[in-house]
Motif scaffolding. Structure first.
Motif, short mmCIF file in Angstrom:
data_model
loop_
_atom_site.label_atom_id
_atom_site.label_comp_id
_atom_site.label_asym_id
_atom_site.label_seq_id
_atom_site.Cartn_x
_atom_site.Cartn_y
_atom_site.Cartn_z
N TYR A 81 0.85 -1.19 0.00
CA TYR A 81 0.00 0.00 0.00
C TYR A 81 0.89 1.24 0.00
CZ TYR A 81 -3.27 -3.54 1.66
OH TYR A 81 -4.02 -4.69 1.79
N PHE A 82 1.45 1.57 -1.15
CA PHE A 82 2.36 2.70 -1.24
C PHE A 82 1.85 3.82 -2.15
CE2 PHE A 82 3.78 -0.63 -4.18
CZ PHE A 82 3.72 0.03 -5.39
N THR A 83 0.66 3.67 -2.69
CA THR A 83 0.13 4.73 -3.56
C THR A 83 -0.43 5.90 -2.75
OG1 THR A 83 -1.97 3.52 -3.67
CG2 THR A 83 -0.38 3.14 -5.44
N GLU A 84 -1.02 5.62 -1.60
CA GLU A 84 -1.56 6.66 -0.73
C GLU A 84 -1.08 6.37 0.69
OE1 GLU A 84 -3.55 9.37 1.47
OE2 GLU A 84 -4.03 7.25 1.79
N LEU A 85 -0.33 7.33 1.27
CA LEU A 85 0.44 7.04 2.48
C LEU A 85 -0.10 7.73 3.73
CD1 LEU A 85 4.07 7.26 1.03
CD2 LEU A 85 2.67 5.22 1.39
N SER A 86 -1.31 8.27 3.69
CA SER A 86 -1.83 8.92 4.89
C SER A 86 -2.05 7.93 6.03
CB SER A 86 -3.14 9.65 4.56
OG SER A 86 -4.13 8.73 4.14
N TRP A 87 -2.24 6.64 5.70
CA TRP A 87 -2.43 5.63 6.74
C TRP A 87 -1.21 5.51 7.64
CZ3 TRP A 87 0.73 1.31 6.92
CH2 TRP A 87 1.47 1.04 5.77
N LEU A 88 -0.01 5.83 7.11
CA LEU A 88 1.19 5.80 7.94
C LEU A 88 1.11 6.85 9.06
CD1 LEU A 88 4.04 5.35 5.30
CD2 LEU A 88 3.45 3.76 7.13
N ASN A 89 0.59 8.01 8.73
CA ASN A 89 0.46 9.06 9.74
C ASN A 89 -0.55 8.68 10.82
OD1 ASN A 89 2.24 10.61 8.20
ND2 ASN A 89 0.59 11.58 7.05
N TRP A 90 -1.64 8.01 10.42
CA TRP A 90 -2.61 7.56 11.41
C TRP A 90 -2.01 6.47 12.30
CZ3 TRP A 90 -6.34 10.50 12.65
CH2 TRP A 90 -6.99 11.32 11.70
N CYS A 91 -1.20 5.60 11.73
CA CYS A 91 -0.51 4.58 12.54
C CYS A 91 0.39 5.22 13.58
CB CYS A 91 0.30 3.65 11.64
SG CYS A 91 -0.67 2.47 10.68
#
Length: 463
Positions: free
Chosen positions: A423-433
């Protein structure tokens, strides 16, 4: 413990002759000036291990043009660090049985072999990519000792009123190396020209970028080779005389230590409080350039943000460790304040990156400030966590205790980067993690019941 001060006779030992002078340190303890040299050699090795691990994230745009790396390659290059932790039990056993010198020599050998492998100049880009991946794996194999031996070194060489400071220096310098790569990489290696150009111009640009990357690889190899020689020539496992009662005391065996750690609910609670946010932030900072690219932050600016976030954490961490040395028994309160600050800063950064939904101002100043605060609060908590681990499970050896928690931290880093390969196309989930991990850690720390068994031994038993 009475309400008034005890008489002089009451403080004299019952079974042994009284010493001429009362002292916090026992008569058989001693600190050596060479401890600073030992700490410097270990810290510099940690610095270079962190720099090599984070070589590719800050220059991921340049690496893609020079060697044909994809986003998956960049994630895997960072992932080799956590993968290198796979044989961590073997390294912990070696540290427990053979001491610091043998363990550090093996780790330094892995580092020098890995940096040499990466720097081999080859015209075949496919083979060059394989050598780079192999070099990153060898550097990752040095991680179990480099990242977990700091508290063991501080206990072995330093007095109780200097232990937290020495732990902070030994454990945070590797993060400072990762910060240096944020600075050195983008400044030495030029960013690719993303504008439409003729093929001849692109070929010249790629060759120039490749040469500059090669220069960085050569420089890192030379510095690691010098440090390997220093460890080979001089790095004793322990001083002739221990610096404290705790350093001289008998510890649990390797097998008993592992069993006690895995069955201690309080330890598992605080271990998760440490490993989840530090593991997530390590993976998050390793691909920070990819996260900030959608916010129209250049490779150089992303490098500066990553640099100052880690440097701020290292400086603040040493300051807080020095404070913890002067005012003992306050580790939990310090961690509560740090993780509360990290939670607020991570939330601010996450919402700022979602400017289309939140309408918060997304400027260079807000991105710099929020990201740097995340690094300051999380990275500076690491030595405080280490000291609290050791106090909680004493007399488990320091190397084994910190080996378990750093393995857990790298496990969470590996899981994060593993999902990133899909999942590297949209990375906002990393910030939520990142935000969720800070809040989770804060909750566990609030529920944790602290104890100071090692401190009690040094301060009260040694009087």
């Amino acid at each position: 413990m009475g309400a008034g001060p005890s008489a002089e006779g009451e403080r004299e030992p019952l079974l042994v002759p009284a010493q001429p002078e009362a002292s916090i340190q026992p008569a058989y303890s001693r600190v050596y000036g060479r401890r600073w040299l030992v700490l410097a050699i270990f810290s510099l090795l940690g610095f270079m291990q962190g720099m090599v691990w984070n070589t590719w994230g800050p220059i991921q745009n340049s690496a893609r043009h020079a060697y044909g790396f994809a986003n998956t390659d960049i994630a895997v290059l960072v992932l080799w660090g956590p993968i290198g932790y796979t044989p961590w039990l073997l390294f912990m056993w070696l540290m427990d049985k053979k001491g610091l010198r043998v363990s550090l020599l093996l780790s330094a050998f892995f580092m020098v072999a890995g940096s040499a492998l990466r720097s081999v100049p080859l015209p075949n880009l496919q083979l060059k990519r394989w050598l780079i991946h192999g070099g990153q794996l060898l550097n990752g194999l040095a991680g179990p000792t480099i990242m977990s031996a700091g508290p063991l070194l501080s206990t072995t060489w330093f007095a109780p009123d200097q232990r937290a400071t020495a732990t902070a220096v030994a454990s945070l310098i590797s993060y400072l190396g990762a910060a240096a790569s944020f600075l050195i990489g983008p400044l030495v290696v030029p960013a690719p020209n993303d504008t439409q150009a003729l093929y001849s111009t692109i070929d010249w640009d790629v060759n120039h970028i490749r040469d500059r990357i090669q220069l960085v690889l050569y420089a890192e190899f030379a510095m690691i080779a010098v440090l390997f020689a220093a460890v080979l020539l001089y790095f004793p496992s322990r001083p002739p005389v221990p610096p404290s009662v705790a350093a001289a005391s008998q510890r649990l065996s390797y097998r008993s230590s592992i069993c006690r750690l895995l069955s201690n609910l309080r330890f598992l609670m605080i271990a998760l409080a440490y490993s989840v946010p530090t593991g997530v932030v390590a993976g998050w900072s390793g691909v920070l350039d990819m996260i900030l690219t959608p916010a129209k932050v250049s490779q150089v600016d992303a490098g500066w943000i990553g640099f100052w976030s880690i440097v701020g954490g290292c400086v603040f961490g040493v300051a807080m460790a020095r404070f913890a040395d002067s005012i003992r028994g306050m580790l939990k309160l310090i961690l509560v304040l740090m993780m509360a600050g990290a939670s607020l800063a991570a939330t601010w950064f996450t919402l700022t990156c979602l400017t289309r939904l939140t309408h918060l101002p997304s400027t260079a100043a807000t991105l710099y400030t929020s990201c740097i605060l995340v690094g300051i609060f999380i990275n500076s908590s690491i030595p405080i966590f280490f000291e609290l681990f050791i106090e909680t499970v004493y007399p488990v050896p320091e190397g084994i205790t910190c080996g378990v928690v750093t393995f857990l931290s790298n496990l969470f880093t590996g899981l994060l980067l593993f999902f990133l390969t899909f999942y590297f196309t949209e990375l906002s989930w990393l910030n939520w993690c990142l935000t969720g991990s800070c809040l989770f850690s804060l909750l566990l720390i609030l529920l944790f019941r602290e104890s100071y068994d090692r401190l009690y031994l040094d301060v009260f038993v040694s009087v």
